[in-house]
Design an enzyme around this catalytic site. Structure first.
Site: not given
Ligand SMILES: Cc1ncc(COP(=O)(O)O)c(C=O)c1O
Lengths: 417, 272
Positions: B57, B68
């Site tokens: 990824e 995140d």
């Protein structure tokens, strides 16, 4: 009539859709899908429940001090060349319009059985309102606030702490409202089972923009009646400052369907539109997704969010609620901007001419009316201007930024030989 | 669902099939594009593949990454502060064609939407990507993007969460291609450790709706947690721990540190 008391009105359709034209939607991590659905359900149920409307009414009246007055500001009118009617949200409990939204969402939190609320805050007014409701309802409360805003709105940090909230300074990014919202979202994703994110403006993923609009529409539910009773006829314009857009959408709501009344949102232009140091989202931004909805945002060509700038922590935000994007594109509302300087002029004139110390946020609306009202609206036009909050929190910052001498040094015996 | 026979999903399926044939879970490694710098980033990607990553990824940084935690936020900010545009990052990605594993872009919907879904799909496909992951694009909002992704044969991996209803899981399974991403915990990347029982239950619930591989990410950080997840999932996704290996310490040593960590993780996914 407010939709809150008229469940047959079209808001349910809007709620299910979650879109205002091309704007709105729900762009959030899957972990929040359940909480948003639960919130939409709780809201729908509450709107059909007479007991909710009653509780809300009682809290607003007996605890919150509503209705707030509509006041004809004669000396300010004379200075502006237009007739200014101030909708006095600064007189509501906690000192701003923010409590209107907070008491409603706190009731929803209770109905959902959640013991904890979190909030973002810029100027600290939404944080204070949330901490207030958390105290009243016995909820745990965490407020995220950009480290820069912690500095410039210190008074409100102390108020939140006194009310029992934990204030978390956010050091990432621009250290202002945008980053506080990011952090609140991250907290929510991590603690969604027991936590309600009590969003402070008419923004974020569906159903927040609709809920906040409806709860803030009390401003114009009152002002339509008050204006008719006190002034008679219709105002030429309704003017409100726009950060995320909650006081503006609440101020506009009941007037949107009324022909001939201009709706004017005043954004913060910082050092000027085009200066690169501005928060005039609708004037300068483009269509993009931020904080869970598609709206107009200050982004670069890549979609990276640009830092906003404003002397006012409450307007220092690169996004705006999706319904404002819709109203701007449809042309029903007009969005203008006032610079830091114009806002400080508005602040000062409101103090000196009316004996009202305004928050820096609505001082932008006053500043715009003083600078452009006569030219844009015509001599003697009648204007309803939402005085969305009081300015105690801003006093230190205004003296520092504006540097004008109000005699502080003299009063404290400084600077004398 | 299999009428969508396209290059991206097929390549990803093949990677999962290879792992399965070796009786192990597939290992998916997240690395932020051009972090900490272009040359080091490229070397880290090569090291990850050399050490046994089955899928990569590639993170395309966004200024406000809502899903995140601090580690990946800082990596994103580092790349943005260096002034590297999305076009430059996609050019970097295009330059990874020598890596013999499928690569997916991991970014936020704002990046794709601002470019326009059509252009973003074209650029991703032209850069050799097999698919895209947009963690803030939930299934009900995905229609316009999926039309463009399908047009270019890109897979779109959707996230499922332990709090997703069965109805939502069905919708996620319906629109996902490549694999279904089961979030290992309620939270953001790189902060807490995986919630084992809850995640295993989620993987089972997803399987009721699809034959696609199910991979678990968020909260997996070392050999032990990778091994545990590999017992019940088809794939294991690791991000923040790899970013820490790449970013903490001098850049020259980054590929070796990434190699060492990914080797450990690979041993983990094989020891189920
Ligand atoms: C007094 C006051 N007015 C306006 C705002 C701007 O918010 P909104 O646009 O949601 O009304 C704030 C935000 O902090 C505020 O404190």
């Amino acid at each position: 009539m407010s939709r809150l008391t008229d469940p047959t009105a079209p808001s349910e359709e809007a709620l299910r859709e979650g879109y205002f034209g091309d704007f709105g939607g729900s762009f959030v991590p899957e972990a929040l899908s359940g909480a948003l659905a639960q919130l939409a359900d709780a809201w729908r149920a509450a709107q059909k429940d007479g007991a909710f409307a009653e509780q809300l009414d009682r809290l607003r009246r007996d605890y919150g001090g509503r209705p707030t007055p509509l006041y004809r500001a004669e000396r300010l009118s004379e200075a502006a060349g237009v007739e200014v009617w101030l909708k006095r949200e600064d007189l509501a409990h906690t000192g701003s319009h923010k409590l209107n939204n907070v008491v409603g969402q706190a009731l929803l939190t209770q109905r959902m059985g959640k013991p904890r609320v979190i909030a973002e805050t810029g100027a600290g007014q939404h944080g204070v309102a949330t901490a207030t409701a958390a105290a009243l309802f016995g909820l745990d409360c965490t407020v995220y606030m950009g480290a820069e805003d912690v500095r410039r709105q210190r008074l409100n940090v102390v108020r939140m702490q006194l009310l029992g909230a934990e204030v978390v300074p956010v050091d990432s990014g621009t250290r202002t409202l945008k980053d506080a919202i990011n952090e609140a979202m991250r907290d929510w994703v991590s603690n969604v089972d027991e936590t309600h994110y009590l969003i402070g403006s008419a923004m974020g993923p569906h159903p927040f923009p609709s809920i906040v609009r409806e709860l803030q529409s009390i401003i114009s539910v009152e002002s339509t009646q008050q204006f008719d009773f006190q002034a008679g006829g219709l105002p030429d314009a309704v003017v409100a400052c726009v950060g995320g857009g909650s006081n503006a959408i609440g101020s506009f709501a009941e007037w949107i369907e009324v022909e001939g009344v201009k709706l004017i949102g005043v954004e913060a232009a910082g050092e000027g539109v085009g200066s690169g140091r501005s928060a005039a989202t609708i004037s300068e931004g483009r269509e993009a997704v931020l904080h869970g909805s598609r709206s107009i945002v200050l982004v670069d060509d890549d979609g990276q969010v640009l830092p906003a700038h404003s002397v006012s922590a409450g307007l220092d935000y690169p996004g705006v609620g999706p319904e404002h994007a819709f109203l701007a594109r449809s042309g029903r509302a007009t969005y203008v901007a006032a610079t830091d300087q114009e806002a400080i002029e508005g602040f000062r004139r409101t103090c000196e001419l009316e004996g009202i110390i305004p928050a820096l946020e609505p001082a932008h609306a006053v500043g715009w009316v003083l600078a452009h009202g006569r030219a844009e609206l015509g001599e003697g036009a009648r204007v309803v201007l939402t005085m969305s909050g009081r300015g105690d929190k801003d006093v230190d910052e205004v003296l520092e930024v504006a540097g004008f001498d109000v005699g502080v040094a003299k009063a404290f015996g400084e600077g004398e030989a | 669902m299999s009428e969508r026979v396209a290059a991206g999903p097929t390549a990803i399926q093949a990677a999962f099939d290879r792992a399965k044939a070796e009786d192990r879970a597939a290992l998916v490694i997240y690395l932020t594009a051009t972090y900490p710098d272009t040359a080091t980033s490229r070397a880290c990607m090569e090291a990850a593949v050399d050490a046994g990553a089955d899928v990569i990824e590639v993170g395309i940084p966004f200024s406000d990454p809502m899903m995140d935690g601090p580690t990946i936020q800082a990596a994103n900010q580092h790349v943005l502060d260096a002034g590297r545009s999305v076009s430059e990052q996609l050019a970097f990605v295009a330059d990874l064609a020598h890596l013999d594993v499928p690569r997916l872009a991991m970014t936020y919907v704002t990046i794709a939407d601002t470019r326009g879904y059509a252009r973003f799909a074209d650029e991703c496909a032209d850069a050799g990507l097999a698919g895209v992951i947009l963690p803030d694009l939930p299934a009900p909002e995905a229609g316009p993007w999926l039309a463009e992704a399908d047009r270019r044969g890109l897979a779109t991996v959707f996230l499922a969460s332990s709090v997703s209803t069965d109805e939502r899981l069905a919708a996620i399974a319906q629109v996902s291609s490549g694999w279904v991403y089961a979030a290992g915990l309620l939270g953001v990347t790189g902060v807490r450790s995986i919630s084992g029982d809850v995640t295993q239950d989620l993987v089972g619930r997803i399987r009721a709706h699809t034959d696609l591989p199910v991979a678990v990410g968020i909260g997996v950080k070392d050999r032990a947690s990778a091994a545990e997840v590999a017992r019940y999932a088809d794939g294991v996704i690791v991000g923040s721990a790899v970013i820490r290996a790449a970013g903490e310490g001098d850049p020259d040593g980054a590929p070796a540190r990434v190699h060492a960590l990914v080797s450990e993780l690979r041993a983990g996914v094989a020891s189920r």
